[in-house]
Design an enzyme around this catalytic site. Structure first.
Site, PDB file in Angstrom:
ATOM      1  N   ASP A  65      90.352   9.578  46.301  1.00  0.00           N
ATOM      2  CA  ASP A  65      89.121   9.532  47.070  1.00  0.00           C
ATOM      3  C   ASP A  65      89.390  10.133  48.440  1.00  0.00           C
ATOM      4  O   ASP A  65      90.380   9.777  49.109  1.00  0.00           O
ATOM      5  CB  ASP A  65      88.618   8.093  47.209  1.00  0.00           C
ATOM      6  CG  ASP A  65      87.919   7.600  45.948  1.00  0.00           C
ATOM      7  OD1 ASP A  65      87.902   8.338  44.949  1.00  0.00           O
ATOM      8  OD2 ASP A  65      87.398   6.462  45.966  1.00  0.00           O
ATOM      9  N   HIS A 116      81.588  12.453  45.422  1.00  0.00           N
ATOM     10  CA  HIS A 116      81.669  11.099  45.976  1.00  0.00           C
ATOM     11  C   HIS A 116      80.469  10.841  46.889  1.00  0.00           C
ATOM     12  O   HIS A 116      80.504   9.912  47.686  1.00  0.00           O
ATOM     13  CB  HIS A 116      82.982  10.941  46.740  1.00  0.00           C
ATOM     14  CG  HIS A 116      83.470   9.541  46.874  1.00  0.00           C
ATOM     15  ND1 HIS A 116      83.300   8.568  45.901  1.00  0.00           N
ATOM     16  CD2 HIS A 116      84.151   8.916  47.889  1.00  0.00           C
ATOM     17  CE1 HIS A 116      83.849   7.430  46.303  1.00  0.00           C
ATOM     18  NE2 HIS A 116      84.353   7.615  47.511  1.00  0.00           N
ATOM     19  N   HIS A 120      78.339   9.010  51.562  1.00  0.00           N
ATOM     20  CA  HIS A 120      79.110   7.819  51.197  1.00  0.00           C
ATOM     21  C   HIS A 120      78.307   6.528  51.436  1.00  0.00           C
ATOM     22  O   HIS A 120      78.823   5.555  52.002  1.00  0.00           O
ATOM     23  CB  HIS A 120      80.432   7.774  51.979  1.00  0.00           C
ATOM     24  CG  HIS A 120      81.478   6.904  51.347  1.00  0.00           C
ATOM     25  ND1 HIS A 120      81.689   5.594  51.722  1.00  0.00           N
ATOM     26  CD2 HIS A 120      82.383   7.152  50.378  1.00  0.00           C
ATOM     27  CE1 HIS A 120      82.691   5.077  51.013  1.00  0.00           C
ATOM     28  NE2 HIS A 120      83.127   6.010  50.187  1.00  0.00           N
ATOM     29  N   HIS A 215      94.094   7.048  47.739  1.00  0.00           N
ATOM     30  CA  HIS A 215      93.334   7.636  48.837  1.00  0.00           C
ATOM     31  C   HIS A 215      94.163   8.713  49.532  1.00  0.00           C
ATOM     32  O   HIS A 215      95.335   8.487  49.860  1.00  0.00           O
ATOM     33  CB  HIS A 215      92.905   6.564  49.829  1.00  0.00           C
ATOM     34  CG  HIS A 215      91.775   5.715  49.335  1.00  0.00           C
ATOM     35  ND1 HIS A 215      91.967   4.693  48.434  1.00  0.00           N
ATOM     36  CD2 HIS A 215      90.428   5.773  49.565  1.00  0.00           C
ATOM     37  CE1 HIS A 215      90.794   4.127  48.158  1.00  0.00           C
ATOM     38  NE2 HIS A 215      89.848   4.774  48.823  1.00  0.00           N
TER      39      HIS A 215
END
Length: 254
Positions: A65, A116, A120, A215
């Site tokens: 991510d 994504h 967000h 991440h």
């Protein structure tokens, strides 16, 4: 324990996909085996959603991510290239806007760049299909403008927040929704885990068909990734792209 992004709760029996908003969560009854999600693989399959890949093979699907560039993504890309390991990077608008060269390198290196969302947000709070679609379309348009390529149709809900309606919305747009079956608390940039803490979660809990979430903002991940991939390889694992996910069995939508 049940792992939710950012917190742990007592383990509970797996449940069907909740009608209202929920957070993706996992429990690990037996280390080295597939964890139990708060929705089953069969439940998710109705909506072209996954948290596991091919559990019949010693294969790992690496995903990252990417909310913003923190100085570590290129080191991560270098480690992936060294191991010839494909990955998926789920990016937001800020990441593309502020680090376009890195986005272009992801694509050039053969990695999947996934959606994504642009801002967000908590997508489970968005019930309107047009508003839901705009978050994904705006990100896809920015990616195409930046790379000249079409964004691959893989979507990860921000913070793992989702609902049945979200899964239907993403499916209607042609996306596969990608959750995860292994992660650890690596996103607090001012409180990074040690390598030993990372290995204590990522090695004993790895399992066949794992979709791993890391991440790209994590200093620890950047520093240990080369060695981590080596350790997983030594355990007999190989790495596959999300495009190799087994097609979900056709089931009627609910």
């Amino acid at each position: 324990m049940l792992y939710l992004k950012g917190r742990s709760l007592p383990a509970a029996a797996p449940a069907a996909i909740p009608a209202s908003a929920d957070n993706w969560g996992l429990s690990f009854p037996t280390e080295g085996e597939s964890p139990v999600g708060n929705a089953t693989a069969a439940d998710l399959a109705r909506y072209n959603a996954y948290y596991l890949g091919d559990t019949g093979k010693k294969v790992i699907y690496l995903t990252f991510d990417c909310g913003y560039e923190n100085g570590y993504t290129e080191q991560i890309l270098d480690a992936l290239k060294k191991h010839n390991a494909p990955a998926a990077f789920f990016v937001v608008g800020n990441m593309i806007e502020t680090a376009p060269d890195i986005i272009r390198r992801m694509a050039a290196d053969g990695h999947i760049v996934g959606n994504h969302t642009y801002h967000h947000p908590d997508m489970s709070a968005i019930s309107d299909q047009a508003a839901f679609q705009k978050e994904l379309d705006d990100l896809a348009a920015l990616y195409q403008e930046t790379t000249g390529e079409t964004l691959p149709m893989f979507y990860r809900p921000p913070q793992g927040k989702y609902s049945t309606e979200n899964l239907k919305q993403a499916q209607a747009l042609g996306y596969k929704t990608i959750f995860w079956s292994l992660a650890y608390v690596d996103w607090y940039v001012d409180n990074q885990p040690t390598a030993e803490q990372a290995y204590s979660k990522l090695l004993p809990r790895i399992h066949d068909g794992a979709i791993v979430l890391l991440h790209s903002t994590s200093k620890t991940n950047a520093e240990l990734l080369d060695d981590l991939l080596t350790k997983w390889e030594d355990m007999g694992y190989t790495f596959a792209p999300l495009t190799d996910l087994p097609e979900a069995a056709a089931q009627p939508n609910l």
